[in-house]
Scaffold this motif. Structure first.
Motif, PDB file in Angstrom:
ATOM      1  N   PRO A  72      52.926 -18.327 -17.131  1.00  0.00           N
ATOM      2  CA  PRO A  72      54.212 -18.676 -16.513  1.00  0.00           C
ATOM      3  C   PRO A  72      54.693 -17.632 -15.506  1.00  0.00           C
ATOM      4  CG  PRO A  72      54.269 -19.090 -18.873  1.00  0.00           C
ATOM      5  CD  PRO A  72      53.017 -18.323 -18.609  1.00  0.00           C
ATOM      6  N   VAL A  73      54.496 -16.359 -15.843  1.00  0.00           N
ATOM      7  CA  VAL A  73      54.907 -15.276 -14.936  1.00  0.00           C
ATOM      8  C   VAL A  73      54.071 -15.305 -13.661  1.00  0.00           C
ATOM      9  CG1 VAL A  73      55.040 -12.768 -14.650  1.00  0.00           C
ATOM     10  CG2 VAL A  73      55.736 -13.824 -16.815  1.00  0.00           C
ATOM     11  N   LEU A  74      52.774 -15.473 -13.837  1.00  0.00           N
ATOM     12  CA  LEU A  74      51.877 -15.465 -12.682  1.00  0.00           C
ATOM     13  C   LEU A  74      52.120 -16.669 -11.768  1.00  0.00           C
ATOM     14  CD1 LEU A  74      48.629 -14.311 -14.525  1.00  0.00           C
ATOM     15  CD2 LEU A  74      50.007 -12.965 -12.938  1.00  0.00           C
ATOM     16  N   GLY A 109      58.648 -29.453  -2.081  1.00  0.00           N
ATOM     17  CA  GLY A 109      58.412 -30.096  -3.361  1.00  0.00           C
ATOM     18  C   GLY A 109      57.093 -29.742  -4.001  1.00  0.00           C
ATOM     19  N   GLY A 110      56.303 -28.889  -3.340  1.00  0.00           N
ATOM     20  CA  GLY A 110      55.033 -28.458  -3.906  1.00  0.00           C
ATOM     21  C   GLY A 110      55.190 -27.177  -4.691  1.00  0.00           C
ATOM     22  N   GLY A 111      54.056 -26.515  -4.907  1.00  0.00           N
ATOM     23  CA  GLY A 111      54.096 -25.238  -5.607  1.00  0.00           C
ATOM     24  C   GLY A 111      53.064 -25.131  -6.707  1.00  0.00           C
ATOM     25  N   ALA A 112      53.051 -23.983  -7.372  1.00  0.00           N
ATOM     26  CA  ALA A 112      52.071 -23.711  -8.418  1.00  0.00           C
ATOM     27  C   ALA A 112      52.272 -24.646  -9.609  1.00  0.00           C
ATOM     28  CB  ALA A 112      52.188 -22.258  -8.866  1.00  0.00           C
ATOM     29  N   ARG A 113      51.159 -25.139 -10.153  1.00  0.00           N
ATOM     30  CA  ARG A 113      51.243 -26.080 -11.273  1.00  0.00           C
ATOM     31  C   ARG A 113      50.522 -25.595 -12.520  1.00  0.00           C
ATOM     32  NH1 ARG A 113      54.837 -27.463  -8.587  1.00  0.00           N
ATOM     33  NH2 ARG A 113      55.183 -29.486  -7.566  1.00  0.00           N
ATOM     34  N   GLU A 114      49.436 -24.862 -12.351  1.00  0.00           N
ATOM     35  CA  GLU A 114      48.667 -24.472 -13.535  1.00  0.00           C
ATOM     36  C   GLU A 114      47.765 -23.302 -13.208  1.00  0.00           C
ATOM     37  OE1 GLU A 114      45.350 -26.382 -16.641  1.00  0.00           O
ATOM     38  OE2 GLU A 114      46.420 -27.697 -15.223  1.00  0.00           O
ATOM     39  N   LEU A 115      47.523 -22.460 -14.214  1.00  0.00           N
ATOM     40  CA  LEU A 115      46.549 -21.371 -14.121  1.00  0.00           C
ATOM     41  C   LEU A 115      45.430 -21.670 -15.109  1.00  0.00           C
ATOM     42  CD1 LEU A 115      47.097 -17.564 -13.871  1.00  0.00           C
ATOM     43  CD2 LEU A 115      45.697 -18.454 -15.743  1.00  0.00           C
ATOM     44  N   GLU A 116      44.209 -21.572 -14.654  1.00  0.00           N
ATOM     45  CA  GLU A 116      43.038 -21.831 -15.484  1.00  0.00           C
ATOM     46  C   GLU A 116      42.086 -20.649 -15.365  1.00  0.00           C
ATOM     47  OE1 GLU A 116      39.442 -25.222 -15.722  1.00  0.00           O
ATOM     48  OE2 GLU A 116      40.801 -25.138 -14.001  1.00  0.00           O
ATOM     49  N   VAL A 117      41.455 -20.265 -16.467  1.00  0.00           N
ATOM     50  CA  VAL A 117      40.503 -19.153 -16.448  1.00  0.00           C
ATOM     51  C   VAL A 117      39.162 -19.651 -16.975  1.00  0.00           C
ATOM     52  CG1 VAL A 117      40.010 -16.803 -17.187  1.00  0.00           C
ATOM     53  CG2 VAL A 117      42.392 -17.538 -16.908  1.00  0.00           C
TER      54      VAL A 117
END
Length: 441
Positions: free
Chosen positions: A146-148, A163-171
């Motif tokens: 969430p922070v990243l 209306g866009g932006g970050a949605r998910e971080l995957e490793v």
């Protein structure tokens, strides 16, 4: 005047323009005005490169020495999610536009194309090398997701405002000392390459610091598997009947056999998928999109199981109809790039009534399913060459010097004789011209 406006509104805009292919380009443009696809003021710009000059080209790419054109045609008969559409295609190969139009008419008999698109997610990749413990590093990054993601959003305020932006971080763990972090970003009507490349570069040092790793490559991936399109269509058996093939069930079963061949054999699957990309690429080129990125992603997607497979699936429906589906990554853009700088692209998007990137993906996907169907139908009946060579005959006739109605006359003779040599075309043309002159040389 009011009565004329009411009458104009009552004219049904249709993608079925009967006899369109037989007419001159000038008459085709006039029919687009009559059918209210374009205004009289807009139609003249379709005749050439109006507005696209060397100055414009020089601002788009480097080392410009001139302009290079492709034919811009319209695929007809498309009904996409219940709406009549014209599909612009820029392509050099004969038969692709005709094939798309024919297949779209067949699909319209079954209700047209139905499309489901994913959200416009573009993915940034950050490679992390020399990771001491991939398990610990992965856990750390996921706990701080969430922070990243908030930090990603801070890097792209303009995209956030749209209306866009970050949605998910995957490793993802690649090997014992290598991770790759995927930052999935909603890029709205942009394809998003510049946006997510900036994200990757802006976040790389932060991710490396958190994991005690060394940042490697920082760039988007063109395997847009979060941004796929699913296009489905249904063709009643009766619509598959032709003058030479009166058994629609046999035509349907021939298409299914061709589909099965592609499922069994990668060599056939590549050509099968080329038929899909005939339609997809032509739309993307006309609309100024990165067809090379879509091609790369499509073929990677086709091989995601470890075996290269077809992008489409054809089967028998509950009522015996032929049913097909195309499922593939399709990242498109209607904002920035050529859509902003190339007047021809702007006209193509307007003519197609494209409302945004997802709508363009739907249209390109429908074109891809159409050209695939047309190829399978031809292969399983009269063979691919019949229609292709008929159109090739027109090109040979034009190269021999024919123009206007003489192109069709010479092409018809070439097709009937099954001879496509330029010298034969010139002989036929000379005979026709002499006849028109009353036998005088």
């Amino acid at each position: 005047m009011a009565d004329e406006r009411v009458k104009a509104l009552q004219v049904r805009r249709t993608s079925r323009l009967s006899g369109f292919y037989r007419q001159t380009p000038e008459r085709r443009r006039a029919r687009l005005v009559e059918a209210r696809w374009v205004t009289p003021d807009e139609v003249d710009a379709l005749a050439g490169l109006a507005g696209f000059d060397e100055a414009c080209a020089d601002a788009m790419v480097e080392n410009v020495i001139g302009l290079h054109g492709l034919p811009l045609g319209l695929a007809l008969n498309f009904l996409v999610d219940g709406v009549e559409r014209l599909v612009p295609m820029a392509v050099e190969e004969p038969s692709i536009i005709a094939a798309a139009s024919l297949a779209a008419r067949l699909c319209a008999e079954g209700g047209g194309f139905t499309v489901v698109t994913d959200p416009p997610i573009t993915t940034a990749q950050v490679q992390l090398l020399d990771v001491r413990s991939v398990a610990d590093a992965r856990a750390t990054l996921l706990s701080m997701a969430p922070v990243l993601l908030a930090e990603v959003d801070a890097l792209i305020p303009a995209m956030r405002a749209r209306g866009g932006g970050a949605r998910e971080l995957e490793v993802r763990v690649l090997d014992a000392t290598t991770l790759v972090v995927h930052l999935h970003v909603d890029t709205r009507d942009a394809m998003g390459a510049n946006c997510v490349n900036s994200v990757a570069e802006g976040m790389a040092s932060r991710l490396a610091e958190l994991t005690g790793a060394r940042a490697g490559l920082k760039i988007l991936t063109n395997l847009a598997d979060r941004r796929t399109v699913r296009v489905s269509a249904r063709v009643p058996v009766a619509a598959l009947v032709t003058e030479n093939f009166q058994d629609g069930v046999a035509v349907r079963d021939g298409i299914l056999e061709a589909q099965h061949f592609a499922e069994l054999d990668p060599y056939r699957a590549v050509t099968h998928n080329k038929g899909v990309m005939n339609g997809v690429d032509a739309v993307l080129v006309a609309c100024g999109n990165d067809w090379r990125a879509v091609e790369a992603g499509a073929h990677a997607w086709a091989a995601r199981s470890g075996v290269y497979r077809p992008l489409t699936a054809w089967r028998v429906g509950g009522d015996g109809a032929l049913e097909g589906e195309l499922w593939m990554p399709l990242a498109t853009s209607t904002a920035g790039g050529a859509a902003r700088t190339h007047p021809g692209v702007q006209r193509a998007l307007k003519l197609a009534r494209v409302s945004g990137a997802l709508d363009l993906a739907a249209l390109a996907g429908a074109a891809g399913l159409a050209t695939n169907l047309s190829a399978l139908r031809a292969l399983s009946t009269e063979g691919i060459q019949r229609g292709h060579m008929a159109l090739h005959a027109r090109r040979v006739a034009a190269e021999a010097g024919a123009s206007g109605d003489l192109i069709e006359i010479v092409a018809e003779r070439l097709s009937r004789e099954r001879v496509y040599r330029p010298e034969r075309a010139r002989e036929i043309l000379a005979a026709e011209v002499a006849q028109l002159r009353g036998g005088c040389p």
